[in-house]
Structures are given as structure tokens and as C-alpha cells.
Design an enzyme around this catalytic site. Sequence first.
Site, short mmCIF file in Angstrom:
data_model
loop_
_atom_site.label_atom_id
_atom_site.label_comp_id
_atom_site.label_asym_id
_atom_site.label_seq_id
_atom_site.Cartn_x
_atom_site.Cartn_y
_atom_site.Cartn_z
N ARG A 473 -5.48 -0.99 -6.94
CA ARG A 473 -4.27 -1.12 -5.59
C ARG A 473 -4.35 -2.15 -5.36
NH1 ARG A 473 -4.09 2.32 -1.49
NH2 ARG A 473 -4.32 4.64 -1.49
N GLU A 506 -9.91 6.49 -7.41
CA GLU A 506 -9.87 7.22 -6.39
C GLU A 506 -9.35 8.78 -6.91
OE1 GLU A 506 -6.60 6.44 -3.45
OE2 GLU A 506 -7.55 4.33 -3.37
N ASP A 574 11.13 2.66 1.52
CA ASP A 574 11.97 1.47 3.24
C ASP A 574 12.51 0.60 2.70
OD1 ASP A 574 12.39 0.63 5.13
OD2 ASP A 574 9.78 0.14 5.70
N HIS A 785 -2.89 16.86 3.97
CA HIS A 785 -2.00 17.40 2.89
C HIS A 785 -0.60 16.86 2.80
CE1 HIS A 785 -5.74 19.51 1.34
NE2 HIS A 785 -4.87 20.34 2.83
#
Length: 819
Positions: A473, A506, A574, A785
Site C-alpha cells: 500500500r 493483508e 475515477d 462483500h
Amino acid sequence: MEVDEQGEASDSALSPLETKLQKSPKELIEQYFKLLTQGCGNAVCSNKYCASSAHFYKRTSVSPNEAAIEAIRLVKQKIAVECTVARETMVTQPTPSTSSSTDAFTQQSSSVSCKATPPSTVTPLSHTLILDTIKECKKHENWSELVRLIGRSFSQIDVLLQSFRKEDDSNSTLDMTSLQAAYTDLFSLSDNIFTSALCNAITTLSTGLAIELQYRIAYERDPKIVNIILIILSLPVIGSPEFIEQAYPEFLKAVTYLPLQGQKTLVQTFVRMGKEYQRSLLFSLQTLITVKIVSHDEWGSRHLNNDDSITSAAKMMKLVYYASLLGGEMDTPEMQFREKEHYTILKKSVQEFIQSATESTGKDRAESKEDPLALALGVKPLDSRNALIPRHEFINSAVNDTLEMDVDFTYFRSEGKRFSFISHPFLLNTATKNLALYYDSRVRMLSERRSAILSSLISGGQHVPNLRLRVRRDHLIDDALVELEVAYMDNPNDLKKQLYVEFEGEQGIDEGGVSKEFFQLITEEIFNPDFGMFVYDADTRQFWFNPDSFENEAQFTLVGILLGLAIYNNIILDVRFPMVIYRKLMGKLGTIHDLRSSHPVLHSSLQQLLEYEGDVEEDFMTSFVLSRKNMFGEIISHSLKEGGAETFVTNDNRKEYCDMYVDYLLNQMVEKQFNAFYKGFHMVTDESPMESLFTPEEVEELVCGSDDWDLQAMENSTEYDGGFDSESETIKHFWEVVHNMSVEDQKRLLQFVSGSDRVPVGGLAKLKLVIAKNGPDSDRLPTSHTCFNVLLLPDYNNLEKLKERLLLAITHAKGFGML
């Protein structure tokens, strides 16, 4: 059956007749009424109870009341008055609508009938002939002669071929003015007394026309047979219910056999006829398709794609579509030629890179095939700037609601052996075409997976069926760009494998939700003006390539790959690019028209310069030199042409100045960055049908999603599970809270449940949200989810608690590990 000279039948004859025809007395009365008032349309009918016959039992036409009384008498007295039509030529065979009943009747009797043979001499139709016939019929109050004229003329190819002609430089052409005037007079008559005869005549005509066109008999003999098609299509009632039932579909089916040159002639004629003619024809075709679909209770592609009425109308609509494009505003031939040269070289470089990296040949690659008619006309939808008829008017809602895309895509892959709506994309909306693109990408993903498995079996290497990205990240851009660079340098086809993203440290399996978050995070960083690859215009709220970027071409290539991967994996981003970027991605070059969205202030200034009525040189004192500031505030000058500093803009050369200004700004100044971006994008999408399916505006919607922010549509399409339904108290509280949220909170909710705050292509109804009960009332936060758009909602016991828990969840939900 015994029949006397007057057509009187014995009592025993009616029963087998009715049994054979399976008609009730009411149906027989209605049939006889039409014969008495409208006739059968045959010019030489000898049935004295048929209004088309010269032997009609009354010298004048009968009134509706008289006809009704006479029809009842004929049925009551069991007088058979069916017209038996035995044509002697292929063109004048019995119509399908009457042949079965006629055969049944003649098997039982030799009652009053007519044997029609083509007249030996035929007078072509003209406005004068129709006017004279109308006057004569009015004079004698008998319309049988007009009915015979219509039935005879519209049923025979040779008659219509010579009708409404004018001599123009020794070339016989159709006199549309005379034709339309004749139709005005004809259809101003009350009760449309000749409608039935006209329907029957067109159906008969279609049978012969189909055979002659199919075997190229008629067109080779006289290419002006196209005039017949124009005469029928110009009928003001061609789209009415009477004609849509049979005559219009049969005629369109015949027209589909018209050779390519004939289709080209039709399109060019439609262009000359203008906007209103095209729109009227389009309306009749849309009506036919819609009526044919809604008239069936259950439809599917297996029926939709194989219904000749629908497919023939779609093929004719393609001709109207091309006419609309050609009749509107198109890019200049010079610009089209320049674009073709420029993008042929650019696309070739992409293909050569892929071929060299994969050790494949050009023959291994799938090439999209252009429509032969489009090639003959020299028209491409992308070249159209402003069509005569807006493209949305060609979209048919019934087709989009009914079409089974998996079946249609199979037909599309059969390469023209079966009719496919994907090959007629003007009928489809963006959401339906996006589904076609989805199937195409999944087929290619499976193909790449099979290739990887086969390669591993042959070479013994490790089989990698998917494109996997493992990123941190806090080093998102570096990790993603490095891994993508390794992938496309090793084998560009790996980019066509299904994408799986994993955030280091993660837990979670990427079923779509992780990829959505990855794309959202990386686009936020890449398009951050501080990163330096793109500049942001606060007025337009759009990004543009930074011509002074320190990033190398490989970085822009990787950004193009990311954009292509998003479309390929059906992920909304976006990303705010001006429309000219999407046009350039599809093979166009930026022109002054594109400035309207990308640089509106400059567009306004250049338009004022072009329209200025004074002395441009004296009042503006502008040379062919541009000056701009770079990112460090330094002034950079660029000469638009050799000796630009000494060449001033005048009234004579101002258009040249504007064209060169725009070309430099939109094309040359960012050529290096854009070409790399284009290369990356097309390494992912090069074999997809994107360019043939979508307009640039639709490609933008694929990338950015829809602007249709309709929460009610999302509520209507939401499904419930685990004990919830639409009447549950918690669900009612949920939607009350959602509808009262701010737009920003609504976007956070969309992000929370789907992994993206963008509206899917086709609107929020396409999201297919599922709300499932997650236990009884508690203090737990809602969860989701994102891969499956499922919201897990505890059964909160009051509205205030639901609102507080939901807002807390959507505000602090960033990061897959928290969901």
C-alpha cells in the site's frame, strides 16, 4: 359440391367448407365484407362479388351498410364467394395469407372463382394516372377501378419499374416529387378503400422481388430496380399495423438480397432525401421490430436472431444509419487520410512489439473486419461529428431488454454465418454492448489460460494462468508499474489473463473487490498533480498530459495498460479525461471541435478570431508563434510553421493558424506521452471489438461509469436474503436513511458495498445490490462483500441506531482488511 350459375351452393356444402376453412359465420361475414368493399386486388378477377372485379354485381361501390347486409345474406344463403388466385408467373403467385384457405376451398368446390393472369399491356403509374382514376371513381361513385389499379400496379415488378420515372440527362431516375404528390392524393381518400389490395399486392411483389434479387436477375437487368424499393418505402402507411403484420416484413426480407452496389445506391438516395425522410423510415423500422418482439410472450436470442422480420428490419436500419452519418457533419477527407496514416503506423508498432515478444505472426492475430457496405461508402462512424439523426434514436429498447448476449455473442463469433446484433451496434445501448465486451474479454482470458497450461505441459515450466499483482500500500505505484512492466516485456499476452491483486500483509481472495480498491488507490496517486505525469485544469476539472513531465515513455505506457486492464476486467475508474483523449485512443486526431470540452476558453477565443469581421492582422497583431510557461515558470516559444515569427495572422490565413494551433496543442505537444499511453492501452484491447462497438462517449462511460445517479433504480433492483424482504422494518429504515444522505455519503456507501464509488455502465440498477440479515439487533457495524455487492446488515431495532452504525461503517471502511 353442386353450384349453380349464380354461385348458389346446396345446404350440404357449407358444413365441409366451414370444417375445411375452420371459419365461423362471423369470420366469413367479415371476409365477405372486405371483398365487397375493398376487393382482392387482382386486376382481372372474375368473381362478381369482389370489388376488384370488372364483373362486380353493382356498377357503383356499395356503402358499408349495404356491404354488411349483403355479406350476411351470402353467408346465410351459403353462397361461397372466395377468390381463387392461380398466377401464371412467379411474380404473381398467391399471397401466403390467402393460399391455404384458397386451396381448402378449391378442394371442395368449383364455386365462383377468378383465375388471374398478368395483363398483356400495362400502363406505368404516374401522378396524372392516379389523379384521373380518382376523378373517374368519384364521378361514378365506384372505387373498384382504383382498387384494381393499385392491386395490379403494386404487385408487378415490371409495372413499378417503369412508374414515376423522369428523364434526366438520358438517365432514367425516380421522380420523388411526383411520387409524393401521388401518395398525398391517394391517402387523403377516406376509409383507405384500397388498403387491403395494396397489402396483398406488396406481399405478392415481395415474393417475386426476393427471387429475382437473390439470383441477381432483376438488378443485372436494370439497376433501377432500386426505384421499386424507394416507391414502397415511401408509402406513408408502410409502418401501420396492417402492413407490419405481413407486407412490410416480406418486402424487407426481399430487399436484403439487394447486392452491395444496390445498397450503396439506396444509402446515397436516403442522403439526398434528407433528415425527415430518414427519420420517418427509421420510425417505421423501429415500430416493426418492437411490435414483432412484444407480440410474443416469450422471446430469446434463439428466436430474436432467427426472426426474418426483425433481422431484415435491422439490416435496412443499417442503411438509414449510414445515410444519417453521411448526411451530417463529417471530418474532412484530408483529416481522415492523415489520421489513417498516423494511426496505421502507431498500431503497427504495437502489433510488431507484441509479435516480437510472443514470437507469433500476424496471421495468429484476430483482425476486426470492416463492414463491406461501410467500405464501399467510405464511411466510418468515428468520422461523424454530428449525424442527421442522433444515435440514441437508433437504439431499440425491446431488443436490449430481450437479447440474450451469450447466444448473440456466439453468433457474432461465427464470422457472419449467423445474424448478430453485435454486428449492428447502433441498435444496442452501452450496457448491452458492455456485456458483449465482457463476454469477449472472458473468452480471451480462457484462451490465454489454456495456452499457459498447454505451454507448461510441453515445456515443463511453471504454469501461470492469471495476471497476478502483489503490491504494498505504501509503494503502490512502484510495485504495480514494475510488475506490469515485467509482465508485458516477458509476454504482452499475459495482460489478457484474468487480473488478481493482493495487498502485501493483508488476507483476502480477490474475487473483484480487491482489484476495484487497487485501481481506485493507484489512480488517485497517478493523477495527483504532485506526481507530475498529468496536469489538472480546475475550470474543466479534467486532466491533461504534462508535456514537461520527467517520467519516461515507459511510465505512460504502463498508465495506458492500467486503463486498458480496467476496461478488460470491467472495473470503473475515477479518471477525468477530456473527450478528445478517448477519440485519440480510437484513431482520431484532435481538432478545433475537441477544444470545446478540453480547452473551452481557448475554443471561444479561436471561434471569435474565425468569425471576426474586422481586420485581423491590424487588430490582433498575432504571429504564427505560440508561447507558454513550463512547470518552472519559464517561457517556451514554438513556431507553428517555418518563418512563423515573421508571418502574421490575417483574414485569409486565420483558419490555417487555428488548425495549426489546435494541432500543436492537442497532438504534437503531447505526442510522445500520448503515443506511449496509446501503446499501453492497445496492448490490452487490441483484439477486442471495442472500436467497432463503441463511440468515444461510450468508451468514456466504460472507463468512468454512468452519470445516472438514480438511487430509486438501485432500490428497485435490490434483492434481499437471510430473512429480510422489502417490507422488513430494518429495510424500510435503511432506504429512508440512504435517501436522506448527502451525495458524498451516498458515494461512500456505494464504495462500501461494491468497492467503487462510480455508477456502473447502465446505471445503479445494474449494480444488483443484495442486502442480507447478519443476525439480530446488536452494536456490530454493517459489513460487506464487495466482490459480490452484498451488504450484511444486523437487524437494528430502530432507525437512529441503523443510521449511526451505517455512517460509522462507511466513513471508516477504507482498506480491504477492515471489510
